[in-house]
Structures are given as C-alpha cells and as structure tokens.
Design a protein around this motif. Structure first.
Motif, PDB file in Angstrom:
ATOM      1  N   TYR A   7     -83.013 -46.723  21.375  1.00 43.51           N
ATOM      2  CA  TYR A   7     -82.258 -46.355  22.553  1.00 43.51           C
ATOM      3  C   TYR A   7     -80.772 -46.379  22.291  1.00 43.51           C
ATOM      4  N   PRO A   8     -80.004 -45.715  23.190  1.00 42.53           N
ATOM      5  CA  PRO A   8     -78.564 -45.798  23.117  1.00 42.53           C
ATOM      6  C   PRO A   8     -78.077 -47.178  23.483  1.00 42.53           C
ATOM      7  N   VAL A   9     -76.898 -47.518  22.970  1.00 48.53           N
ATOM      8  CA  VAL A   9     -76.281 -48.796  23.302  1.00 48.53           C
ATOM      9  C   VAL A   9     -75.952 -48.817  24.782  1.00 48.53           C
ATOM     10  N   ALA A 476     -86.964 -37.392  27.259  1.00 54.13           N
ATOM     11  CA  ALA A 476     -86.596 -38.086  28.490  1.00 54.13           C
ATOM     12  C   ALA A 476     -86.234 -39.544  28.259  1.00 54.13           C
ATOM     13  N   LEU A 477     -86.416 -40.034  27.027  1.00 54.50           N
ATOM     14  CA  LEU A 477     -85.975 -41.391  26.705  1.00 54.50           C
ATOM     15  C   LEU A 477     -84.465 -41.534  26.828  1.00 54.50           C
ATOM     16  N   CYS A 478     -83.756 -40.457  26.594  1.00 54.00           N
ATOM     17  CA  CYS A 478     -82.287 -40.497  26.605  1.00 54.00           C
ATOM     18  C   CYS A 478     -81.693 -39.566  27.661  1.00 54.00           C
ATOM     19  N   HIS A 479     -82.368 -38.448  27.920  1.00 53.60           N
ATOM     20  CA  HIS A 479     -81.927 -37.513  28.955  1.00 53.60           C
ATOM     21  C   HIS A 479     -82.789 -37.773  30.186  1.00 53.60           C
ATOM     22  N   PHE A 480     -82.340 -38.752  30.967  1.00 58.10           N
ATOM     23  CA  PHE A 480     -83.166 -39.290  32.040  1.00 58.10           C
ATOM     24  C   PHE A 480     -83.372 -38.292  33.181  1.00 58.10           C
ATOM     25  N   ILE A 481     -84.619 -38.180  33.612  1.00 64.05           N
ATOM     26  CA  ILE A 481     -84.941 -37.418  34.811  1.00 64.05           C
ATOM     27  C   ILE A 481     -84.343 -38.172  36.010  1.00 64.05           C
ATOM     28  N   PRO A 482     -83.704 -37.506  36.984  1.00 64.29           N
ATOM     29  CA  PRO A 482     -83.638 -36.064  37.199  1.00 64.29           C
ATOM     30  C   PRO A 482     -82.298 -35.434  36.795  1.00 64.29           C
ATOM     31  N   PHE A 484     -80.972 -35.585  33.826  1.00 66.88           N
ATOM     32  CA  PHE A 484     -81.128 -35.138  32.443  1.00 66.88           C
ATOM     33  C   PHE A 484     -79.881 -35.443  31.611  1.00 66.88           C
ATOM     34  N   ASN A 485     -79.169 -36.508  31.995  1.00 66.97           N
ATOM     35  CA  ASN A 485     -78.061 -37.001  31.178  1.00 66.97           C
ATOM     36  C   ASN A 485     -78.306 -38.463  30.844  1.00 66.97           C
ATOM     37  N   GLY A 486     -77.277 -39.170  30.400  1.00 70.78           N
ATOM     38  CA  GLY A 486     -77.450 -40.555  29.991  1.00 70.78           C
ATOM     39  C   GLY A 486     -77.132 -41.570  31.065  1.00 70.78           C
ATOM     40  N   LYS A 493     -75.661 -46.828  37.526  1.00 67.88           N
ATOM     41  CA  LYS A 493     -74.402 -47.569  37.445  1.00 67.88           C
ATOM     42  C   LYS A 493     -73.762 -47.509  36.071  1.00 67.88           C
ATOM     43  N   LYS A 494     -74.440 -46.979  35.074  1.00 67.70           N
ATOM     44  CA  LYS A 494     -73.865 -46.905  33.735  1.00 67.70           C
ATOM     45  C   LYS A 494     -74.384 -45.668  33.023  1.00 67.70           C
ATOM     46  N   THR A 495     -73.566 -45.169  32.120  1.00 58.45           N
ATOM     47  CA  THR A 495     -73.924 -43.986  31.338  1.00 58.45           C
ATOM     48  C   THR A 495     -73.977 -44.379  29.869  1.00 58.45           C
ATOM     49  N   GLU A 496     -75.016 -43.934  29.182  1.00 61.40           N
ATOM     50  CA  GLU A 496     -75.236 -44.324  27.796  1.00 61.40           C
ATOM     51  C   GLU A 496     -74.619 -43.354  26.801  1.00 61.40           C
ATOM     52  N   GLN A 497     -74.464 -43.850  25.601  1.00 61.35           N
ATOM     53  CA  GLN A 497     -74.070 -43.026  24.474  1.00 61.35           C
ATOM     54  C   GLN A 497     -75.096 -43.171  23.358  1.00 61.35           C
ATOM     55  N   GLU A 498     -75.110 -42.221  22.458  1.00 55.45           N
ATOM     56  CA  GLU A 498     -76.087 -42.198  21.365  1.00 55.45           C
ATOM     57  C   GLU A 498     -75.383 -42.120  20.023  1.00 55.45           C
ATOM     58  N   VAL A 499     -76.031 -42.648  19.011  1.00 53.87           N
ATOM     59  CA  VAL A 499     -75.682 -42.383  17.618  1.00 53.87           C
ATOM     60  C   VAL A 499     -76.838 -41.588  17.043  1.00 53.87           C
TER      61      VAL A 499
END
Length: 603
Positions: A7-9, A476-482, A484-486, A493-499
C-alpha cells in the motif's frame, strides 16, 4: 521482511487530532450513555475479550512452533473477530484502528520528518503468509502489541459516552467502508480473505441497528435485515476474489443497504451528526448525485464553495490577467476538452521549454488533500497561488494582479458582492479559482449512471473490466471507489501517495530519478520517488500518463502494472509501495480494464 509491499504510505493522525475528531463528532443533543445503548457497549466489550483471548492463543501456538496452516486458520479467525467490532473502533478510536488494522507501512510524522514502525493485523498477515519459523520472535512481538491495543479498546469503551446518532453514523460508515476498502481487499492484500470476512462486518452492523432500534423503525429494520441476509448469501456462495461479481454486488446489495439505512434513520428520527464530512449525511450511496461535499476539503468556513464563486473563478481561470505579460491563462495548460490537461508529456514553460512534469487533470482535484504530483500544497487555494507566482509557468505577482482586478469594472463588483469587502484580497482570488476547480467534479459518467440503477449504462465488456479492476488487477487497492483517487474512504480525511518505480517512458528501461514528495522530506526513505495517487475519472482523455508523461497509452500503463511496477522491470526500488508480484493479466483482460476506464469519463 518487506513492509513496503502493498500500500501507499499513509500520513499519520496524531493522538491529539484523533481526540479532536472524536469530540467534533459528538452531538450535544444527547446525554452520556443510557440503558438503551449499554447493550451496544456490552457487545463491543465482549467481542474485545474474544479478540484478546485469540491473540494470546496465537502467541502460544507460535511459541510452540505450530504448523503454518493452523496459524493461518487462527489468524483468519482473529481478523473475523476484529471485523465484528470494526464499525465502532474505526469510528470512536481512529488512531488505535490505524495501528490495529492499518497498512503494513510506516506512518510518517511530516512535521518531524520521521517514520513510525507499522504494526497490526496487516503486518502480521505478511508474517503468516507464508509463515517462517525464523520470524517467530518478531511475530510474537507484534502479537503482543495487539494485546496493548485490545486494552486500549477496553479502557476507552468502558469510559466514553455514545449517543444514538453516533452509533448510527458509525454503522453507516461501516457500510461505506465495506463498499470501498472492504470490497477491494485493502486490508487483506496477501491472504485475500476479505470476501469471507465481509459477512461478519455486515452482521455486526445488522446487530447494532437491532440494538438501537425501536418500534418506530420496525419496517425499515426488516428490510435491512433481508438485504443484509441476501448480501451475505451471495458472499458465501463465491468468496474467490478473482471471480467474484463486484459489478452487480455493489448496486444490487451494498447500495441497497446504504439506501435503506436512510429510511431507518428517518423512522427513528435520528438527527445528523453536526460536523462537516466529505460524504453528505443524506447520500443514499457513494454514487448518489451530490453525494460529496466539497467544503470538507476547504481550508475553513470562509472558503466554502458557492456557484457565484465558481462562476467568477471560471472567468479568471480563462483570463490572461493572471500572468505577468498577459500572455497565458490557467486554461493554457488545463484544456477542458482534455479533462483539464494539455495533452503534452510535459507542459511548456513561458520560454517554450519543457517543465519537469506532466500537467495533471483538474477534474476532481477538489477531493484530494494534497495538490501537485508531489503534494507540496495542502489545498487548491495554495495550489493556485503557487502556479501563478511560478516564474516558469505564469510568473505573476499577486499584488500586481490584485491591483489590476481592483481597477477592473467587471471583476471588482463581483468580489464585493461575494465577500462584502471594498476590494479583492489575495485569499479571495485564491478561493474563487479553487471554487471553479471544485465545480469540475461532475459525477455523471456511464459508471455513475450504472451504479445509480441503469444496467444498460455500461457494456458487458466494461462490466467485466470493472470486475477485473477490483479483483484480479487490484487497481482499487490504490484508486479507491468511488473517487478512484488516493483519498481514503469512508472518511476521506487523507490522500495517499505511491512509490511505483516509474520509468522515464513506456519502454521501462530506465528508472525515473524524480524524487517526487521525497524532495521535501529528504530524511524519510519511504517518501523518496513517491507521487500522489491521481483520479482515474476521465483517464481516457488525459494521455500521456504518469507524473512524467512518459507513458503514451493506457496499454503501456497497464503493462507496467501487470509486470509488477519498477521492481518487475529490475529497478532497485527498495521502498516501492506497489506490489511487485506480476498480475498475470492477459491482453484481453487488459483491454477490458481499459474499456471500463472509458466508462469513467464525464459526459
């Protein structure tokens, strides 16, 4: 053991913030716990006792070198027990919940630029699947941490007060959690047991509603019971993550349950929790029109969205007045027909040279906590001033721009009317531009229409593509429904980032050295080369892709993910958050997923 595998941090919520969130959610309309709600607390405490007992049993079994299969069975039972009280722990004790069932990645204290060790059920999942006897001591250490969290649950639920509106709100959030994180296997990425666990989450909601109901809601409760029982029957019939029919299960079951909850709420006369939230309290489902509240993402009440602000912001967005030489507007690099991108690999500077990154879409940017690919600004207000003042992009001076606006017979009266001030101020200019961008989330795609009850809105190939998107491809593990972002549901309440280990282009032969968010947190290893997870809504209009614009087509992007990201192509990316396990998608399956993503385009 690799903690950077799924998962993203996530950005950590401090204990103080968690407490603040809890007390914000309290309604003054209710007194502390009464006899009617004591049964709710009693059930939670009883479940927690079972949870602690099962943890201790696992500690004993690990100590005795029990076989892997038995340990996995006991661990799965432990997770099921947590699911029975998840609805309450996540709502009332969000900080504890993060360390009980959060991603197996370090929490980042941004202000201190430090990392906190991950712990909880997802860390243990990595230890049990597969189980390695050499990790025996570490496994026991993390199990003992769960004992501490169980004690926290006990102490808090013995002491805190609950009100009926809170309990209902928590149960409703659990349905939305199931409809987003649960359905995507967010917290069981390795074992894939989420479909087996979901019946217990649903049963917990069912029991809780029964406990707080009166004769007033008898009709609604009967309908909810039937809908939950029907959903559970489907889940038990096919718990296989790769072949489960997500595209029908969500609208036919989960959306039905969330809609019926509003009927229950009305019959019981339960008031709304008096706190601003991203999901409107009267939204029947994630996919209802106007389900999302843009004001949950603004810096404060004075920045609240209005149509008047958005209309004024649109005029300024398309006006060259915001640039130094009156030769460029925001629309130069954010073209409506291209989902507010520019169609270039990298945007061009005022001097006609390539900038560092690809212009991101502004559609749905209002539903993110973190702007730009590197998330260097918290909100859209900060984003707008950063672009305007950037010498390579618009090279504008806010003081000069405001002077021009305040002398403009068209703009000044509108600012006065909206803000009731004698002249336009910097924050007001930022706010109208941000308001316009917030208005760009239309939620009127074919996918939205399908989820609202129009089966013909998507083709059979698109429906199959959605099933793959959620299941085998794990998008959908990272682009969350509905969205489709983080931005993490159901609280958003928070937005994720990915490596990801992104290459310089779709050939995947050379690693891209852009540090992303790591540039601003040089001592935090987990953030090096990390980038915000953008929305996939309107993705078919925004080529080329990735932060560097190096991937020309969605097929190239899907091939990159299918291989396992950067690690799959041999790049040494120790902190890659994307799983490096190949997905095994066929060309036809990739094409179906791309076809589905076309259904995410606004009309």
């Amino acid at each position: 053991m690799n903690f950077f595998s799924k998962y993203p941090v996530l950005i950590v919520l401090s204990a103080a913030m968690a407490i603040a969130v809890f007390f914000q959610c309290k309604s003054d309309k209710y007194k502390p716990v009464n006899e009617d709600l004591s049964v709710v607390k009693s059930e939670l405490l009883k479940t927690n006792i079972s949870f602690e007992k099962q943890v201790n049993e696992l500690i004993t079994l690990v100590s005795k070198n029990t076989d892997e299969k038995t340990l996995q069975e006991k661990f799965e039972n432990l997770r099921i027990t947590y699911k029975k009280m998840e609805w309450a722990v996540e709502y009332f004790l969000p900080n504890s919940a993060r360390f009980i069932n959060g991603p197996a990645l370090p929490e980042i204290e941004m202000d201190e630029h430090t990392e906190l060790e991950p712990e909880g059920l997802q860390v243990l999942e990595e230890m049990f699947y597969p189980y390695t006897p050499e990790n025996k001591d570490e496994t026991i250490r993390f199990l003992k941490k769960l004992i501490n969290k169980s004690n926290t649950i006990k102490t808090n639920f013995q002491a805190i007060s609950m009100s009926k509106d809170q309990v209902f709100d928590a149960a409703r959030q659990e349905i939305f959690r199931i409809s987003s994180l649960g359905i995507s296997s967010f917290d069981t990425p390795i074992s894939g047991t989420f479909l087996k666990e979901m019946p217990y989450s649903l049963k917990a909601v069912q029991l809780t509603l029964q406990q707080i109901s009166t004769q007033q809601s008898k009709t609604a409760l009967q309908k909810i019971d039937a809908a939950i029982d029907s959903a559970i029957a489907v889940l038990k019939k096919n718990p296989d993550r790769n072949s489960f029919d997500y595209v029908h299960f969500i609208p036919d079951h989960l959306n039905v349950i969330s809609t019926l909850l509003l009927e229950f709420k009305k019959q019981e006369g339960i008031p709304n929790i008096e706190v601003t939230s991203a999901l409107n309290k009267n939204a029947a489902s994630f996919f209802s029109k106007n389900a999302f509240n843009p004001n949950a993402f603004t810096p404060g009440k004075e920045f609240a969205f209005s149509d008047e602000k958005a209309a004024l912001g649109k005029k300024l967005f398309n006006d060259n007045i915001l640039s130094n030489n009156n030769n460029r507007s925001c629309a130069t690099c954010h073209i409506p027909e291209k989902a507010f991108t520019d169609g270039l690999a990298r945007s061009m500077s005022l001097e006609n040279s390539e900038l560092q990154r690809n212009a991101p879409s502004l559609n749905y940017a209002g539903f993110q906590h973190g702007q730009f690919w590197d998330m260097r600004k918290d909100d859209l207000e900060g984003q707008s001033s950063d672009v305007i003042s950037n010498k390579e992009e618009m090279h504008g001076d806010l003081n000069i721009i405001l002077d021009k606006i305040n002398k403009n017979p068209s703009y000044l009266p509108e600012f006065k009317k909206i803000y009731h001030t004698q002249k336009a101020e910097t924050w007001q200019l930022q706010n109208v531009l941000a308001s316009y961008i917030r208005s760009l989330a239309k939620f009127n795609s074919d996918f939205d229409e399908y989820m609202r009850g129009t089966p013909s809105a998507m083709t059979e190939k698109q429906k199959q593509g959605f099933n793959l998107f959620v299941g085998k491809a794990q998008c959908a593990l990272c682009h969350f429904i509905p969205l489709f972002n983080g931005t993490v549901p159901p609280n958003f309440k928070k937005t994720e980032q990915e490596v990801l280990g992104t290459a310089v282009n779709g050939d995947n032969k050379m690693f891209d050295q852009d540090l992303g968010r790591g540039k601003f947190h040089e001592t935090v290893a987990a953030l090096q080369h990390s980038f915000k997870t953008p929305t996939l809504r309107n993705i078919s209009k925004t080529a080329p892709y990735m932060h560097n614009g190096g991937y020309r087509t969605l097929k190239e992007v899907m091939n990159f993910y299918n291989k396992g990201g950067g690690k799959g192509f041999g790049f040494k990316v120790e902190n890659q958050t994307l799983s490096d396990a190949p997905l095994g998608l066929t060309d036809q399956e990739i094409n179906d997923i791309i076809d589905f993503m076309g259904a995410l385009s606004d009309r």
